[in-house]
Design a protein around this motif. Structure first.
Motif, PDB file in Angstrom:
ATOM      1  N   UNK A   1       0.821  -1.214   0.000  1.00  0.00           N
ATOM      2  CA  UNK A   1       0.000   0.000   0.000  1.00  0.00           C
ATOM      3  C   UNK A   1       0.858   1.268   0.000  1.00  0.00           C
ATOM      4  N   UNK A   2       0.483   2.207  -0.869  1.00  0.00           N
ATOM      5  CA  UNK A   2       1.207   3.479  -0.972  1.00  0.00           C
ATOM      6  C   UNK A   2       0.310   4.668  -0.646  1.00  0.00           C
ATOM      7  N   UNK A   3      -0.975   4.410  -0.423  1.00  0.00           N
ATOM      8  CA  UNK A   3      -1.907   5.463  -0.058  1.00  0.00           C
ATOM      9  C   UNK A   3      -3.118   4.855   0.619  1.00  0.00           C
ATOM     10  N   UNK A   4      -3.538   5.450   1.746  1.00  0.00           N
ATOM     11  CA  UNK A   4      -4.651   4.932   2.537  1.00  0.00           C
ATOM     12  C   UNK A   4      -5.762   5.976   2.570  1.00  0.00           C
ATOM     13  N   UNK A   5      -7.015   5.525   2.437  1.00  0.00           N
ATOM     14  CA  UNK A   5      -8.155   6.428   2.559  1.00  0.00           C
ATOM     15  C   UNK A   5      -9.051   5.961   3.696  1.00  0.00           C
ATOM     16  N   UNK A   6      -9.364   6.882   4.614  1.00  0.00           N
ATOM     17  CA  UNK A   6     -10.303   6.595   5.689  1.00  0.00           C
ATOM     18  C   UNK A   6     -11.621   7.294   5.397  1.00  0.00           C
ATOM     19  N   UNK A   7     -12.687   6.511   5.291  1.00  0.00           N
ATOM     20  CA  UNK A   7     -14.037   7.071   5.169  1.00  0.00           C
ATOM     21  C   UNK A   7     -14.447   7.528   6.563  1.00  0.00           C
ATOM     22  N   UNK A   8     -14.626   8.852   6.731  1.00  0.00           N
ATOM     23  CA  UNK A   8     -14.775   9.459   8.055  1.00  0.00           C
ATOM     24  C   UNK A   8     -16.129  10.136   8.173  1.00  0.00           C
ATOM     25  N   UNK A   9     -16.802   9.930   9.324  1.00  0.00           N
ATOM     26  CA  UNK A   9     -18.089  10.594   9.517  1.00  0.00           C
ATOM     27  C   UNK A   9     -18.211  11.261  10.874  1.00  0.00           C
ATOM     28  N   UNK A  10     -17.100  11.300  11.624  1.00  0.00           N
ATOM     29  CA  UNK A  10     -17.131  11.944  12.928  1.00  0.00           C
ATOM     30  C   UNK A  10     -17.714  11.077  14.031  1.00  0.00           C
ATOM     31  N   UNK A  11     -18.153   9.862  13.687  1.00  0.00           N
ATOM     32  CA  UNK A  11     -18.715   8.965  14.699  1.00  0.00           C
ATOM     33  C   UNK A  11     -17.607   8.453  15.621  1.00  0.00           C
ATOM     34  N   UNK A  12     -18.025   7.867  16.724  1.00  0.00           N
ATOM     35  CA  UNK A  12     -17.065   7.323  17.685  1.00  0.00           C
ATOM     36  C   UNK A  12     -16.162   6.291  17.021  1.00  0.00           C
ATOM     37  N   UNK A  13     -16.758   5.419  16.178  1.00  0.00           N
ATOM     38  CA  UNK A  13     -15.979   4.361  15.526  1.00  0.00           C
ATOM     39  C   UNK A  13     -14.922   4.952  14.604  1.00  0.00           C
ATOM     40  N   UNK A  14     -15.306   5.942  13.794  1.00  0.00           N
ATOM     41  CA  UNK A  14     -14.329   6.468  12.836  1.00  0.00           C
ATOM     42  C   UNK A  14     -13.315   7.390  13.509  1.00  0.00           C
ATOM     43  N   UNK A  15     -13.690   8.040  14.630  1.00  0.00           N
ATOM     44  CA  UNK A  15     -12.684   8.804  15.392  1.00  0.00           C
ATOM     45  C   UNK A  15     -11.643   7.842  15.980  1.00  0.00           C
ATOM     46  N   UNK A  16     -12.115   6.700  16.476  1.00  0.00           N
ATOM     47  CA  UNK A  16     -11.175   5.675  16.948  1.00  0.00           C
ATOM     48  C   UNK A  16     -10.315   5.181  15.787  1.00  0.00           C
ATOM     49  N   UNK A  17     -10.918   5.130  14.593  1.00  0.00           N
ATOM     50  CA  UNK A  17     -10.170   4.727  13.405  1.00  0.00           C
ATOM     51  C   UNK A  17      -9.033   5.680  13.096  1.00  0.00           C
ATOM     52  N   UNK A  18      -9.287   6.976  13.236  1.00  0.00           N
ATOM     53  CA  UNK A  18      -8.236   7.982  13.024  1.00  0.00           C
ATOM     54  C   UNK A  18      -7.107   7.776  14.033  1.00  0.00           C
ATOM     55  N   UNK A  19      -7.481   7.590  15.298  1.00  0.00           N
ATOM     56  CA  UNK A  19      -6.463   7.407  16.345  1.00  0.00           C
ATOM     57  C   UNK A  19      -5.671   6.116  16.127  1.00  0.00           C
ATOM     58  N   UNK A  20      -6.357   5.055  15.668  1.00  0.00           N
ATOM     59  CA  UNK A  20      -5.673   3.796  15.377  1.00  0.00           C
ATOM     60  C   UNK A  20      -4.703   3.970  14.212  1.00  0.00           C
ATOM     61  N   UNK A  21      -5.182   4.638  13.150  1.00  0.00           N
ATOM     62  CA  UNK A  21      -4.323   4.895  11.999  1.00  0.00           C
ATOM     63  C   UNK A  21      -3.089   5.687  12.408  1.00  0.00           C
ATOM     64  N   UNK A  22      -3.297   6.683  13.249  1.00  0.00           N
ATOM     65  CA  UNK A  22      -2.198   7.575  13.636  1.00  0.00           C
ATOM     66  C   UNK A  22      -1.063   6.827  14.327  1.00  0.00           C
ATOM     67  N   UNK A  23      -1.437   5.837  15.156  1.00  0.00           N
ATOM     68  CA  UNK A  23      -0.393   5.180  15.954  1.00  0.00           C
ATOM     69  C   UNK A  23       0.013   3.802  15.444  1.00  0.00           C
ATOM     70  N   UNK A  24      -0.718   3.251  14.472  1.00  0.00           N
ATOM     71  CA  UNK A  24      -0.422   1.883  14.041  1.00  0.00           C
ATOM     72  C   UNK A  24       0.819   1.808  13.160  1.00  0.00           C
ATOM     73  N   UNK A  25       1.728   0.894  13.489  1.00  0.00           N
ATOM     74  CA  UNK A  25       2.910   0.703  12.628  1.00  0.00           C
ATOM     75  C   UNK A  25       2.549   0.168  11.247  1.00  0.00           C
ATOM     76  N   UNK A  26       1.333  -0.341  11.093  1.00  0.00           N
ATOM     77  CA  UNK A  26       0.887  -0.856   9.797  1.00  0.00           C
ATOM     78  C   UNK A  26       0.898   0.237   8.724  1.00  0.00           C
ATOM     79  N   UNK A  27       0.706   1.494   9.155  1.00  0.00           N
ATOM     80  CA  UNK A  27       0.580   2.598   8.193  1.00  0.00           C
ATOM     81  C   UNK A  27       1.753   3.574   8.245  1.00  0.00           C
ATOM     82  N   UNK A  28       2.837   3.179   8.896  1.00  0.00           N
ATOM     83  CA  UNK A  28       4.004   4.059   9.007  1.00  0.00           C
ATOM     84  C   UNK A  28       4.524   4.421   7.616  1.00  0.00           C
ATOM     85  N   UNK A  29       4.666   5.709   7.372  1.00  0.00           N
ATOM     86  CA  UNK A  29       5.235   6.175   6.110  1.00  0.00           C
ATOM     87  C   UNK A  29       4.269   6.172   4.939  1.00  0.00           C
TER      88      UNK A  29
END
Length: 284
Positions: A164-192
């Protein structure tokens, strides 16, 4: 108990993609990798009353033969599964995973994963299983049930691996997708990997502040991030953005509280998942 990347394989054409994406995830997360093959021993054909056609004395003998056939099928399925697991393990080692494990279980895929979910950090599955026609536009029925049953992140992958060279998060401001943003931010899976955050809706102050929060969270964690608010029908708008930007991994919250929620809840599988040509990570 160490949480692991678990990859469900079945010998279908998606198994190679599952192997490679699971190896990639295992290495990125520094988590153990286990390949799982489930042999479903439930009879494929319901017992029919054939006594009127073949004579009362023959029916017992016929049922005995059918039972033996079922046993033979189960043995063949187990042996095929062992060969698939062996090939998957060898492929993962070639991909750089040191000690991938293999497990074979009897039962149904959904029940087995539900039983094992405490051990799962990430589940990797192919878009369709061995029994689904490869040109079908529908997801495998087992996968639909897995998505609804499992409370773990699920990475649904195509049959060919691409880093993967680009990731898209479908975001709606809900609790689940806010947690998704926080998970994306810290997960080594998406580093770089650059991250795109997309809200489908009107350009309102609330949507803009939600998007600004998401982008700030990602950038504070060191990610290159950009975002957009676009009006339109949810699935078509997200797909258009993905194609326009060349996104090769989608991230979606499986149970939000807006229109995105309806992509993943209900009696039919969503267009977004059905049409996806790239991996989709479903967050719960």
């Amino acid at each position: 108990m160490t949480e692991q990347v678990m990859a469900a394989i079945d010998g279908s054409k998606f198994s190679e993609g599952v192997c490679d994406y699971a190896a990639w995830a295992s290495l990125a997360l520094e988590a153990p990798l286990t390949f799982l093959h489930v042999v479903d021993n439930h009879p494929q054909v319901a017992e029919a009353d054939l006594s009127g056609n073949i004579g009362l004395g023959s029916r017992e003998h016929l049922l005995e033969e059918l039972s033996q056939l079922d046993e033979q099928r189960a043995k063949v399925a187990q042996e095929q599964g062992r060969l698939v697991l062996k090939a998957a393990r060898e492929r993962a080692i070639e991909d750089g995973v040191a000690e991938p494990a293999t497990r074979q279980r009897n039962g149904t895929l959904v029940e087995t994963l539900e039983e094992l979910q405490e051990e799962i950090r990430l589940l990797v599955v192919g878009k369709r299983g061995e029994t689904a026609h490869q040109d079908s536009g529908h997801l495998g029925s087992s996968l639909e049930r897995v998505v609804r049953t499992l409370h773990r992140p699920i990475l649904m992958v195509p049959d060919t691996f691409k880093v993967p060279e680009g990731v898209m998060l479908a975001f709606d401001g809900s609790k689940t997708t806010r947690k998704g943003v926080e998970m994306l931010a810290k997960s080594p899976l998406f580093a770089g990997i650059p991250v795109h955050v997309v809200i489908v809706g009107a350009e309102t102050g609330d949507n803009r502040s939600q998007l600004d929060w998401a982008l700030r969270t990602l950038r504070d964690a060191g990610h290159e991030a950009e975002g957009a608010i676009r009006a339109g029908e949810v699935e078509a708008t997200l797909r258009a953005y993905q194609e326009e930007k060349g996104i090769d991994l989608l991230v979606m919250g499986a149970y939000g509280h807006s229109r995105i929620r309806h992509l993943l809840v209900g009696s039919t599988t969503t267009e977004m998942l059905r049409r996806a040509r790239v991996p989709v990570l479903l967050l719960r």
